[in-house]
Design a protein around this motif. Structure first.
Motif, PDB file in Angstrom:
ATOM      1  N   ALA A   1       0.658  -1.057  -0.048  1.00 52.06           N
ATOM      2  CA  ALA A   1       0.053   0.303  -0.139  1.00 52.06           C
ATOM      3  C   ALA A   1       0.893   1.390  -0.334  1.00 52.06           C
ATOM      4  CB  ALA A   1      -0.629  -0.336   1.146  1.00 52.06           C
TER       5      ALA A   1
ATOM      6  N   SER B   1       0.426   4.132  -3.057  1.00 48.86           N
ATOM      7  CA  SER B   1       0.360   5.325  -2.282  1.00 48.86           C
ATOM      8  C   SER B   1       1.458   6.547  -2.821  1.00 48.86           C
ATOM      9  CB  SER B   1      -0.154   5.568  -1.411  1.00 48.86           C
ATOM     10  OG  SER B   1       0.882   5.437   0.368  1.00 48.86           O
TER      11      SER B   1
ATOM     12  N   ALA C   1     -12.960   0.217   9.048  1.00 46.17           N
ATOM     13  CA  ALA C   1     -11.709   0.559   8.145  1.00 46.17           C
ATOM     14  C   ALA C   1     -11.811   0.264   6.609  1.00 46.17           C
ATOM     15  CB  ALA C   1     -10.556   0.232   9.173  1.00 46.17           C
ATOM     16  N   LEU C   2     -12.081  -1.484   7.028  1.00 45.96           N
ATOM     17  CA  LEU C   2     -11.072  -2.318   5.590  1.00 45.96           C
ATOM     18  C   LEU C   2     -12.066  -1.958   4.207  1.00 45.96           C
ATOM     19  CD1 LEU C   2     -10.226  -5.802   7.561  1.00 45.96           C
ATOM     20  CD2 LEU C   2      -8.779  -4.202   5.936  1.00 45.96           C
TER      21      LEU C   2
ATOM     22  N   LEU D   1     -11.057   1.727   3.491  1.00 47.09           N
ATOM     23  CA  LEU D   1      -9.892   1.363   2.649  1.00 47.09           C
ATOM     24  C   LEU D   1     -10.228   0.911   1.036  1.00 47.09           C
ATOM     25  CD1 LEU D   1      -6.520   1.158   3.046  1.00 47.09           C
ATOM     26  CD2 LEU D   1      -7.147  -1.201   3.638  1.00 47.09           C
TER      27      LEU D   1
ATOM     28  N   ALA E   1      -9.760   3.659  -1.318  1.00 48.63           N
ATOM     29  CA  ALA E   1      -8.350   3.773  -1.509  1.00 48.63           C
ATOM     30  C   ALA E   1      -7.586   2.856  -2.453  1.00 48.63           C
ATOM     31  CB  ALA E   1      -7.193   3.512  -0.295  1.00 48.63           C
TER      32      ALA E   1
ATOM     33  N   ALA F   1      -3.650   5.690   0.786  1.00 45.02           N
ATOM     34  CA  ALA F   1      -4.091   4.091   1.852  1.00 45.02           C
ATOM     35  C   ALA F   1      -4.066   4.122   3.152  1.00 45.02           C
ATOM     36  CB  ALA F   1      -3.534   2.865   0.894  1.00 45.02           C
ATOM     37  N   GLY F   2      -2.772   4.906   3.486  1.00 41.06           N
ATOM     38  CA  GLY F   2      -2.236   4.437   5.348  1.00 41.06           C
ATOM     39  C   GLY F   2      -1.561   6.512   5.523  1.00 41.06           C
TER      40      GLY F   2
ATOM     41  N   LEU G   1     -10.476   8.825   6.584  1.00 42.09           N
ATOM     42  CA  LEU G   1     -10.715   7.487   6.210  1.00 42.09           C
ATOM     43  C   LEU G   1     -10.556   7.023   7.368  1.00 42.09           C
ATOM     44  CD1 LEU G   1      -9.708   5.690   2.792  1.00 42.09           C
ATOM     45  CD2 LEU G   1     -11.757   6.940   3.558  1.00 42.09           C
ATOM     46  N   PRO G   2      -9.489   6.840   8.664  1.00 42.64           N
ATOM     47  CA  PRO G   2      -9.852   6.412   9.550  1.00 42.64           C
ATOM     48  C   PRO G   2     -10.475   6.902  10.901  1.00 42.64           C
ATOM     49  CG  PRO G   2      -7.339   7.112   9.211  1.00 42.64           C
ATOM     50  CD  PRO G   2      -8.618   7.366   7.908  1.00 42.64           C
TER      51      PRO G   2
ATOM     52  N   PHE H   1      -4.360   1.033   8.808  1.00 43.88           N
ATOM     53  CA  PHE H   1      -4.002   2.583   7.967  1.00 43.88           C
ATOM     54  C   PHE H   1      -2.871   3.253   7.835  1.00 43.88           C
ATOM     55  CE2 PHE H   1      -8.475   2.669   7.850  1.00 43.88           C
ATOM     56  CZ  PHE H   1      -9.037   3.314   6.272  1.00 43.88           C
TER      57      PHE H   1
END
Lengths: 529, 320, 252, 335, 300
Positions: free
Chosen positions: A257, A261, B152-153, B156, B160, B168-169, B188-189, B265
């Motif tokens: 990820a 990103s 969250a998933l 995501l 994301a 994504a994080g 998102l989180p 995340f």
């Protein structure tokens, strides 16, 4: 009186809100602070390390070879280094802080001619005194900066009897017995600035390391990342990168990820399942075979693995091809013996374990375990070189179940694994680790009678190895070690699974990286474009 | 006289908080100490001798009775010394610092979102349109019970991975610390953490308002001919103290949820640190972070109570 | 000696607040003692003390010659069978999860009534409070206030107690229902001779039902004696105040 | 079919009933006609709680609505002032100042409620906002209806109002929160809010039932005084005959007795309380406990009265006094 | 008094009028709202499937074929695809649900029994007993539930049995507190006072008067808790503190399927949805029970 209260109350409420808002701003500021102007030549690596090691020379090894590769070798240097300039050959011994050396004919005296004009990044001159200062620090229990932890990572120094300064740029090491891997093993005996040590001690070094390396430690956020900036005054070829940041992302999916990103440019141990989609998205993937064994170390002193037939049964019971091809998509090669194909001591003839469940069952029955066995295996969830440990171990678990070897998996982390092994009562029948065998001098804790943490003991193997350690002739030494490997393989000391190719994935903007046949990496040619 | 009452209230509340914190730290200490393991070995490493370890155990005070060890540990913890994390190779306090900042940032974002969700849904749930009320009821049921990590998933994967609208994080993009950037990372989180607390606050608001409807307050206000805006202000003013309490309690839910959500995340906060130190079996770190999380929660509950004392004249000067 | 319930110098405090400052009374068999006062006067506290639901700080309470405060746990349980409560709120007088029959059975079990007589006893009890036996199957929420209160009375008289403590037993009822319940009380007393400790804030009700009256104000007895005497010629300003309110509000 | 008997003075039962009270041309403050209120119960069935009730209110006149719980008196009073409970269906008309309160917009309603119709709720503990100071709540209502200009004027008016309801330290009480003053005081504050805009009509819903008897009596007396001073019409709801007698103490005051959603008897207070014709009213009065009635002999409302489903419109029995008679099903169907 | 309340009282009066009285309660199930009935139905189906799992035509959940790893949803032999070990997802999920239901239900059942006893005893005795018990429970409340379960899980070690034990310990406090609140609500109501003055024993009052009133609300609450418990158990599995592999458990399956997050996001969504569904079902049922109780008018 009474109507003062609520006014005050309201004001206090406002003050509280203001504080909250201010905190938010400050935090935001903190998070953004430090980045300043955009750094162009900056490489961010997503590593599989779960935590940052202490930054004091040898202690970096507590994060495994990955710690040395991504932290230690950037900041520090040894007298020698692993030469990874030729991607087609295994790494050899190259010159580093010592530009050349002479070896006495009895193999007991090494005289190093040091590079001139080398300074530590705090300006202290690197010379013979600095070498002696550091070696004393590692070896002399009375040295003010002696740290018992460090010497545990520098087994090579056990061979050193004495270090003497010849002149400012020459030192002589006297060994207590001949040791063929002396030069090779000096590669990670790092040198730290005596000035810095005198001023801040070991604790200072652990926080702010000062070495001679191509990069200078810049900052770290515990548990998150560590950054280095280019050493402009580096004595060798000044790196092209201005900055390297290493982010700790132990979870493989999270690494993917992060790469996608754009949070990182480069990930270690990329998840093979993601290779296809990463390639499709324009990322580069690399890999090269090298000396890296991923195996289960069997506790050979205890039931059931005190019986060689059970150990062999393990090796016949697993389908390495399926794991290498299906699970790891070719990012690893099947290991049918102790030595990896990229090893100097590899002999194809030793590939004696094919996939033969029937034979495995037979062997188990012969050993009196016709009902199968129950074992517990500890494995490292993430960290230096553990590959896709969970998935691989679960696959092995399923394969072994087919021949009635019922496995319970016990996940631990990198340092937890060694803490447990050290304590001795793991409660496991086997442990799963991965390591390189290119340093036979350090095989003691895995393979030597008496000191092996897994109880492995084969007198013949030990004899061959101790002979090799004093044999200076490369070919003769290789022959001895190849034979040792053959013995251990016949012994089925481990359950051999695969050899890694160190799969990495990186963004297209990373230029100049060629993966060597080694665990080590040279960042000097890497640039961003 | 009235001041005394408030001072007494705050004093007793503070005392209760300290007592609770004491017992909480006790649970944390003993729960983790009950796990088998030798801290001396963790520090000294494999090659150390038994004698060395024994000596270190003496230095570390591990040879003393557990209760003495507990008070030593607590005494140090109060001064900010949480011991040494062997997995991180540095004092625990220096590991916790940055993680705490990230968690507070995430928590703040989630709390703000939760308040917004709570107000919006609470008002929708008491609206005059039956359709809106029913829809809100359904949404509330979903929000209340959806585990934060599943939310969250899903977020995501949806926003994301499949539809890469958000990163994504992480907390911010490299070299970019702007508010919008951090916001886009935390959205998102924060949403994942805020849904359940938001729905809880909505429920509290709804209960308060319907209680006010059932008592004579809202009908009386209507009978005074007050405008809808004024009535809404009255209603929300009355609903505020319970909402503050709910938010305080829900901070606990958020801190719990952060354990997973931060992981998903890749936000290096306290929650991720707990999970990681569990994976690393770094018990000193687990002790410290668990205590910190529990103490944050206790302090938030205290703050909520104090805020209520300021907001609600009945607590401030009243019979309670 | 016909005294079934008596108290002497009962004192009770809750924290800094003193609810009762030394109250005494005695109640004879077949008689009704009305206890009057406004909210906060301590009348309900007194009611709870004579049932030993609360313990006084000092003072003594006798139930039929026994010192109620000196009783041990099992003796107390036995004593409690002789003094029964008719509660205030008909909505909460009965356990909502049980039918009328089950509510009454609980009482019979507590009173050690032989199980085989239960079925007939409960029908008799309902009849005594003028409810048809159909109501045995009803849940409390299916009853009107007056009906629920009458069931509560039937529960209280299940085993012929010596004393009924009626704590605002009619004040939550509508006037016409209140009349019914008051009549039921009077009839019961006439037929069984039960003594009643009748707590109410409503002077009219107390006037109607009591033989003697005890007027409480802020935990102190301000007036006591035969109802007729006290109310005809109140000695205390507080009593006069209550009476004025009563007379103002009485339909002339 | 309609309770025309109550509709307006023109059709009030007896001629001359009003003699001496008000000049004939004085219009009704609020004229409620044919008001029915129903609720959707479980299973979607509508149950009628108020059934075709009409009442008119004149200035300076007290109308007592007497009934037991569940008779529909509160629902009726709320409905005709545009305050019908949530989910209620209201039919009929309630004419106030040529406008029908049951039809006009909520916005127009708001300009009337609190301004021209004041409401004294039952329980002062819950009708005042516990989070706001007493003075602020009064001023808020004044400001809402633009009755004052500026803070000082508002404050002065607020103090004036508190004084009007016999609060001795108005400045101190104004700064108090509701929970800091006694129940009687709270009810006085509620009254102050109800009268702050000098309304033409005050609806008082059992204003004394949550209070101790002596306090309650004084609150009722206060309301009576205010009627005299402000010439306001008062709709006074109670279940207590004593309280009804206390508030309806002037010759023109009326008492309406409500039973199961219908008005079964209406007349001047003296007529209804002393010369009741309807069996229900009579039973209610006779159910009043008193020393003079032998124990066990209080009157009880006869079952046949309670279970009677249909009552006729009011039938005059004497000037200003009407009584409903029972109807059997056939008659009710025909009617 | 609101209009509605008056209307209800009107209904009570109606019984007086009715010539023939009949009292009957509708069964609890039919008073539940539709969505609770649906949830209950789904749960029943799930329970049946999970119990019958060994005899259903499912693949072995423990072994798979490494040659058919991470097959997408809709594959011929594997309708829901396969996981990273090539195991059939349907089978994995069914067996994981089984483990998770056990880990979700058993702790709540035990905790409800213990919590109910603690809570009702504390609530009814009042005084010092109440203070001590409730303060102790308050301290447990100072932990976020997830954190407490995590601490207990690492203290007790990994495994289904220890997981159940840890979760039981976590949920005793909330159940006890609800029970105590419920008892405190009715403790001073007239019928309890009447029962106390009836001469009945403390256990008698507890068992026959207090528990029947308290139980439905506590059961409704406990039912809702199963959802939260499934979620926490899954979370612990997700971070490796649940049931050890290869035993499938929803949390560990969830963690396992993270592998496919980028290669096949929908595949990795499967366990998420199952956990989501499980954790939402129980609160819906609990809500239904609560509404059904309130609908009976027994207590509200």
């Amino acid at each position: 009186m009474h109507h003062a209260m609520p006014r005050g109350g309201r004001r206090r409420l406002l003050a509280l809100l203001a504080t909250v808002a201010a905190t938010a701003v400050v935090l935001t500021g903190c998070a953004s602070g430090g980045s300043g102007a955009a750094v162009k030549q900056e490489l961010v690596i997503g590593s599989q390390m779960a935590s940052l090691p202490s930054l004091d020379t040898g202690a970096i090894t507590s994060a495994g070879y990955e710690g040395q590769r991504l932290i230690g070798n950037l900041v520090y240097e040894g007298l020698t280094k692993r030469d990874v300039s030729d991607p087609t050959k295994p790494a050899g011994v190259g010159a580093a802080l010592a530009k050349s050396w002479d070896i006495s004919s009895d193999g007991l005296s090494y005289t190093f001619h040091l590079q001139k004009n080398v300074t530590f990044t705090d300006g202290t001159k690197f010379d013979a005194s600095a070498v002696i200062y550091n070696i004393h620090r590692y070896m002399d229990k009375n040295d003010p900066h002696y740290d018992p932890k460090l010497i545990t990572y520098y087994a090579v120094l056990a061979y050193v009897q004495d270090v003497k300064k010849v002149d400012d740029s020459t030192v002589t090491f006297t060994l207590n017995k001949p040791f063929a891997f002396f030069l090779a093993d000096l590669y990670n005996v790092y040198f730290a600035s005596p000035t810095s040590l005198d001023k801040f001690g070991s604790a200072g070094q652990a926080k702010k390391p000062v070495g001679t390396g191509p990069f200078i430690f810049d900052s770290e956020t515990p548990n998150q990342s560590i950054s280095f900036v280019k050493n402009q005054k580096y004595w060798g070829v000044v790196p092209k990168l201005d900055r390297i940041t290493v982010d700790l992302i132990p979870d493989p999916a999270a690494r993917t990820a992060a790469l996608r990103s754009g949070r990182v440019d480069w990930i270690e141990a990329a998840q093979p399942d993601d290779f296809t989609s990463l390639k499709a998205a324009g990322f580069a993937t690399t890999g090269n075979s090298f000396d890296w064994e991923w195996s289960w170390q069997l506790m050979t002193q205890e039931k059931p693995f005190n019986d060689i037939r059970v150990r062999q049964a393990m090796n016949f019971a697993i389908d390495r091809d399926a794991i290498a091809k299906d699970l790891l998509h070719g990012t690893a090669t099947p290991a049918y013996q102790m030595m990896a194909p990229a090893s100097l001591y590899y002999d194809k003839a030793n590939n004696i374990y094919n996939y033969d469940p029937a034979k495995a069952k037979q062997l188990l029955a012969d050993a009196g375990y016709s009902g199968g066995i129950d074992i517990t295996v500890g494995y490292i969830t993430s960290g230096s070189g553990s590959m896709q440990a969970k998935a691989m171990d679960e696959a092995l678990q399923a394969q072994l179940a087919k021949v009635n070897i019922r496995v319970t998996l016990a996940p631990v982390d990198f340092s937890g694994m060694y803490a447990k092994l050290g304590a001795g009562n793991t409660g496991w029948q086997a442990a799963n680790q991965a390591f390189s065998l290119e340093q036979p001098s350090s095989w003691g804790w895995t393979l030597q009678c008496g000191s092996s943490l897994f109880g492995y003991c084969n007198k013949g193997f030990d004899d061959l190895r101790s002979q090799a350690l004093v044999t200076t002739d490369d070919a003769a030494r290789a022959k001895l070690l190849t034979e040792a490997g053959s013995l251990q393989t016949k012994d089925a000391g481990w359950m051999y699974v695969v050899n890694d190719t160190a799969p990495r994935a990186m963004s297209a903007s990373v230029k100049g990286y060629v993966q060597p046949k080694s665990w080590w990496i040279d960042f000097n040619n890497v640039s961003m474009g | 006289m009235r001041h005394n009452r408030l001072v007494r209230f705050i004093g007793s509340r503070l005392l209760l908080t300290v007592i609770t914190a004491f017992f909480v730290s006790m649970i944390v200490f003993f729960a983790v100490r009950a796990v088998p393991g030798d801290p001396a070995l963790n520090v000294l490493g494999l090659q150390s001798t038994a004698a060395d370890r024994e000596a270190l155990r003496r230095v570390m005070g591990l040879d003393q009775p557990l209760i003495v060890q507990f008070f030593n540990w607590l005494g140090h913890a109060i001064t900010g010394d949480f011991g040494y994390s062997y997995s991180q190779g540095r004092p625990v306090a220096s590991v916790i610092g940055p993680a705490l900042g990230n968690t507070l940032l995430l928590g703040l974002a989630a709390s703000i979102l939760a308040v917004i969700i709570g107000l919006a849904m609470g008002n929708a749930a008491t609206s005059r349109w039956r359709g809106l009320r029913r829809t809100t009821d359904w949404i509330e049921a979903v929000f209340l019970s959806a585990p934060q990590y599943t939310v969250a998933l899903i977020l995501l994967i949806c926003f994301a991975v499949l539809l890469p609208l958000f990163p994504a994080g992480g907390v911010s993009t490299r070299g970019n610390g702007s508010v919008t950037d951090i916001g886009s990372h935390l959205l998102l989180p924060a949403v994942a953490l805020a849904l359940a607390p938001g729905a809880q606050m909505a429920r509290s608001l709804k209960t308060s308002i319907s209680t006010l409807q059932a008592t004579e307050l809202l009908p009386s206000l209507r009978a005074r001919g007050l405008s809808p805006l004024r009535i809404t202000v009255h209603a929300h003013h009355n609903a505020l103290p319970p909402m503050v309490t709910v938010l305080g309690i829900q901070v606990g839910t958020m801190l719990g949820g952060a354990l997973f959500v931060e992981n998903i995340f890749s936000i290096p906060g306290l929650g991720a640190l707990v999970v990681q130190s569990v994976a690393l079996r770094d018990y000193t770190l687990i002790q410290a972070v668990s205590l910190l999380i529990a103490v944050i929660f206790i302090v938030v509950l205290l703050l909520a109570d104090l805020l209520n004392a300021l907001l609600d004249p009945r607590i401030r000067v009243g019979q309670l | 000696m016909n005294t079934v319930l008596a108290a002497e110098d009962v004192v009770k405090s809750f924290g800094a607040f003193t609810a009762l400052h030394g109250v005494s009374f005695s109640l004879e068999r077949g008689k009704t003692l009305g206890v009057v006062g406004e909210s906060g006067s301590g009348k309900s506290t007194l009611g709870r003390i004579v049932m030993r639901l609360l313990s006084p700080d000092s003072g003594r309470v006798w139930l039929g010659g026994e010192d109620l405060l000196a009783l041990g746990r099992s003796q107390l349980r036995a004593a409690r069978r002789r003094i029964q409560l008719v509660p205030q709120d008909p909505r909460n007088a009965l356990n909502p999860t049980m039918t009328v029959r089950q509510n009454l059975y609980f009482q019979l079990r507590a009173q050690n009534v032989p199980r085989k007589t239960w079925a007939s006893t409960v029908e008799r009890l309902l009849d005594q409070v003028s409810l048809p036996p159909d109501y045995l199957h009803a849940f409390p929420h299916e009853l009107s206030g007056g009906q629920a209160q009458r069931v509560a009375i039937s529960r209280a008289i299940a085993n012929n107690p010596d004393v009924l403590v009626c704590d605002e037993a009619v004040s939550a009822l509508d006037k016409s229902v209140q009349a019914q319940v008051l009549n039921t009380f009077a009839d019961l007393q006439a037929s069984t001779g039960v003594a009643m400790f009748f707590i109410s804030h409503d002077l009219a009700v107390v006037e109607h039902i009591s033989d003697d009256v005890l007027v409480l104000n802020r935990g102190r007895t301000v007036e006591s004696g035969a109802t007729r005497d006290v109310l005809a010629d109140p000695q205390d300003a507080y009593t006069r105040d209550l009476l004025t309110a009563r007379h103002l509000a009485a339909p002339s | 079919m309609t309770d025309t008997a109550h509709r307006s003075r023109k059709t009030e039962v007896p001629d001359g009933a009003r003699a001496g009270q008000l000049p004939p041309e004085v219009p009704l403050v609020l004229d409620a006609t044919d008001v029915s209120v129903s609720f959707r119960g479980t299973g979607g069935r509508w149950s009628t709680v108020v059934d075709r009730v009409g009442l008119g209110f004149e200035r300076a006149q007290v109308t007592v609505l007497l009934g037991e719980s569940g008779s529909g008196k509160t629902v009726f009073a709320r409905s005709i002032t545009g305050m019908a409970p949530f989910g209620a269906r209201v039919d009929g008309t309630a004419i106030f100042d040529d406008r029908d309160l049951l039809k006009i917009s909520r916005r127009s309603l708001r300009t009337i409620q609190g301004d021209r119709i004041g409401m004294v709720p039952q329980d002062p503990n819950s009708s005042l906002d516990p989070m706001r100071r007493i003075g602020g709540q009064i001023i808020e209502t004044l400001e809402q209806h633009h009755r004052v200009e500026g803070r000082d004027a508002a404050h002065a008016r607020m103090i004036e109002l508190l004084t009007l309801v016999h609060i001795h330290e108005p400045e101190r009480v104004a700064r108090c929160y509701p929970h800091e003053v006694s129940g009687g005081m709270r009810q006085r504050v509620a009254i102050a809010i109800a009268i702050c805009c000098e309304p033409e009509l005050i609806v008082a819903d059992e204003p004394s039932s949550a209070l101790d008897a002596s306090v309650g009596v004084r609150v009722v007396q206060l309301l009576g005084d205010l009627r005299d001073r402000l010439s306001t019409a008062i709709l006074f709801i109670t279940h207590d005959i004593g309280i009804a007698a206390l508030i309806a103490n002037q010759p023109g005051d009326r008492v309406a007795v409500m039973l199961s959603g219908r008005i079964v008897e209406l007349g001047f207070a003296s007529q209804v309380l002393h010369n009741a014709h309807h069996p229900y009213t009579r039973a209610l009065i006779a159910a009043e406990p008193s020393v003079s009635v032998a124990r066990g002999h209080l009157a009880v409302v006869p079952d046949e009265v309670r279970s009677q489903r249909h009552w006729s419109d009011l039938i005059p029995v004497e000037p200003g006094h009407g009584v409903a008679r029972p109807l059997d099903n056939a008659e009710a169907g025909v009617a | 008094m609101t209009g509605l309340a008056s209307a209800n009282q009107g209904a009570a009066v109606a019984i007086d009028r009715a010539p023939k009285v009949r009292f009957r309660s509708r069964p609890v199930l039919s008073r539940m709202p539709l969505r609770s009935q649906v949830a209950l139905g789904v749960l029943l189906v799930l329970v049946i499937v999970v119990i019958l799992a060994p005899v259903l035509p499912l693949d072995n959940p423990l072994t798979g074929d490494l040659g058919s790893r991470l097959l997408p949803i809709g594959s011929v032999d594997h309708l829901l695809g396969t996981d990273s070990q090539g195991r059939d997802m349907i089978s994995r999920l069914v067996y994981a649900t089984r483990t998770s239901l056990i880990a979700g239900l058993v702790p709540i059942i035990i905790a409800t029994i213990i919590g109910l006893i603690i809570g009702t005893v504390a609530g009814l005795s009042g005084g010092l007993v109440n203070t001590i018990l409730m303060r102790a429970i308050d301290i447990l409340f100072a932990f976020p539930g997830v954190l407490l379960s995590l601490l207990l899980a690492i203290t007790l070690g990994v495994g289904l049995g220890t997981l159940i034990l840890a979760l039981t310990l976590v949920w005793i406090a909330p159940v006890a507190r609800i029970a105590e609140t419920e008892v405190a609500r009715i403790r001073d109501l007239d019928y309890i006072t009447a029962a106390r003055s009836s001469g009945s024993s403390f256990p008698g009052i507890l068992a026959r008067q207090v528990t029947p009133v308290t139980l439905p609300a506590v059961l409704a609450y406990s039912t809702s808790l199963v959802g939260a418990n499934v979620a926490i158990a899954g979370g612990l599995g997700f971070i490796g503190l649940g049931v050890p592999s290869p035993q499938p458990e929803l949390g560990s399956v969830l963690q396992e399927m993270q592998t496919a997050l980028y290669s096949d996001p929908l595949l990795s969504l499967e366990p998420v949805i199952v956990i989501l569904a499980l954790s939402m079902m129980f609160p819906l049922i609990g809500d239904g029970i609560r509404q059904a109780i309130n609908g009976r008018g027994g207590d509200s």
